[in-house]
Design a protein around this motif. Structure first.
Motif, short mmCIF file in Angstrom:
data_model
loop_
_atom_site.label_atom_id
_atom_site.label_comp_id
_atom_site.label_asym_id
_atom_site.label_seq_id
_atom_site.Cartn_x
_atom_site.Cartn_y
_atom_site.Cartn_z
N ALA A 62 0.84 -1.21 0.00
CA ALA A 62 0.00 0.00 0.00
C ALA A 62 0.88 1.26 0.00
N GLY A 63 1.96 1.23 0.77
CA GLY A 63 2.89 2.36 0.77
C GLY A 63 3.54 2.56 -0.58
N TYR A 64 3.88 1.44 -1.24
CA TYR A 64 4.46 1.51 -2.58
C TYR A 64 3.49 2.15 -3.56
N LEU A 65 2.23 1.69 -3.52
CA LEU A 65 1.22 2.27 -4.42
C LEU A 65 1.02 3.76 -4.13
N ALA A 66 1.00 4.14 -2.86
CA ALA A 66 0.84 5.55 -2.52
C ALA A 66 2.02 6.36 -3.05
N THR A 67 3.22 5.81 -2.95
CA THR A 67 4.40 6.51 -3.45
C THR A 67 4.33 6.69 -4.97
N LEU A 69 1.62 6.71 -6.87
CA LEU A 69 0.55 7.66 -7.23
C LEU A 69 0.92 9.09 -6.85
N LEU A 70 1.58 9.28 -5.72
CA LEU A 70 2.03 10.62 -5.35
C LEU A 70 3.10 11.12 -6.32
N SER A 71 3.93 10.21 -6.81
CA SER A 71 4.93 10.60 -7.81
C SER A 71 4.25 11.06 -9.09
N PHE A 72 3.23 10.32 -9.52
CA PHE A 72 2.48 10.75 -10.71
C PHE A 72 1.80 12.10 -10.47
N ALA A 73 1.25 12.27 -9.26
CA ALA A 73 0.61 13.54 -8.95
C ALA A 73 1.63 14.69 -9.02
N LEU A 74 2.85 14.44 -8.53
CA LEU A 74 3.89 15.47 -8.59
C LEU A 74 4.29 15.76 -10.04
N VAL A 75 4.37 14.70 -10.86
CA VAL A 75 4.70 14.90 -12.28
C VAL A 75 3.63 15.78 -12.93
N PHE A 76 2.37 15.47 -12.70
CA PHE A 76 1.30 16.26 -13.33
C PHE A 76 1.23 17.68 -12.76
N ALA A 77 1.56 17.82 -11.46
CA ALA A 77 1.57 19.17 -10.88
C ALA A 77 2.68 20.00 -11.53
N LEU A 78 3.86 19.39 -11.69
CA LEU A 78 4.95 20.10 -12.38
C LEU A 78 4.62 20.31 -13.85
N GLY A 79 3.81 19.41 -14.39
CA GLY A 79 3.41 19.52 -15.80
C GLY A 79 2.58 20.77 -16.07
N ASN A 80 2.01 21.36 -15.04
CA ASN A 80 1.27 22.61 -15.21
C ASN A 80 2.19 23.78 -15.49
N VAL A 81 3.47 23.67 -15.11
CA VAL A 81 4.40 24.79 -15.33
C VAL A 81 5.49 24.45 -16.32
N MET A 82 5.58 23.19 -16.76
CA MET A 82 6.60 22.78 -17.75
C MET A 82 6.11 21.57 -18.51
N VAL A 100 11.14 14.27 -11.27
CA VAL A 100 10.67 13.34 -10.23
C VAL A 100 11.56 12.10 -10.20
N ALA A 101 11.94 11.60 -11.37
CA ALA A 101 12.81 10.41 -11.43
C ALA A 101 14.17 10.71 -10.81
N VAL A 102 14.72 11.90 -11.06
CA VAL A 102 16.01 12.27 -10.47
C VAL A 102 15.89 12.37 -8.94
N ILE A 103 14.79 12.95 -8.47
CA ILE A 103 14.57 13.03 -7.02
C ILE A 103 14.57 11.63 -6.41
N TRP A 104 13.84 10.69 -7.06
CA TRP A 104 13.80 9.31 -6.55
C TRP A 104 15.17 8.64 -6.66
#
Length: 140
Positions: A66-71, A73-86, A95-99
């Protein structure tokens, strides 16, 4: 097994009729039976504890998933949030570099801690040596 203790004049005759060999044999049999019972009790307790540990491991496994799935999905959410500005490609790369950095730091810390692990149980080895020494010389 010997007869239960009975006070009175007959008891003294019964005790004097029992040989030392019989007494030692009875003690040996009693100790053997006690040891077998203790081993059986230990087996039952170990089985119960193993069952509890198995259930706990199952819960921990599901929690990790469950923690893996949350991570993810949160990573995808961060990608899409950053996608609003780039561009989404750059957002995913960030996000991949951060991970990657997080994984490298965790790997380095884990490897450093693993190098400090000593698989030899020194206290147990010392105790076994003391026991062996005592068996060789029980009076000293």
């Amino acid at each position: 097994m010997t007869a239960p203790y009975r006070a009175g004049p007959d008891h003294a005759e019964e005790v004097s009729a029992t040989s030392v060999g019989e007494l030692i044999g009875n003690i040996s049999n009693d100790l053997s039976q006690l040891f077998r019972q203790e081993v059986e009790l230990a087996k039952v307790e170990m089985k119960q504890e193993a069952t509890k540990a198995g259930k706990a491991a199952g819960f921990l496994g599901v929690a990790a998933f469950a923690g893996y799935l949350a991570t993810v999905l949160l990573s995808f959410a961060l990608v899409f949030a950053l996608g609003n500005v780039m561009d989404l490609g750059w957002a995913a790369l960030i996000v991949a570099v951060i991970w990657g950095i997080a994984g490298a730091v965790l790997f380095a810390n884990g490897r450093k801690k693993l190098k400090t692990v000593d698989p030899v149980p020194h206290r147990t080895v010392d105790t076994l040596k003391e026991d062996a020494q005592w068996l060789k010389n029980p009076t000293g």
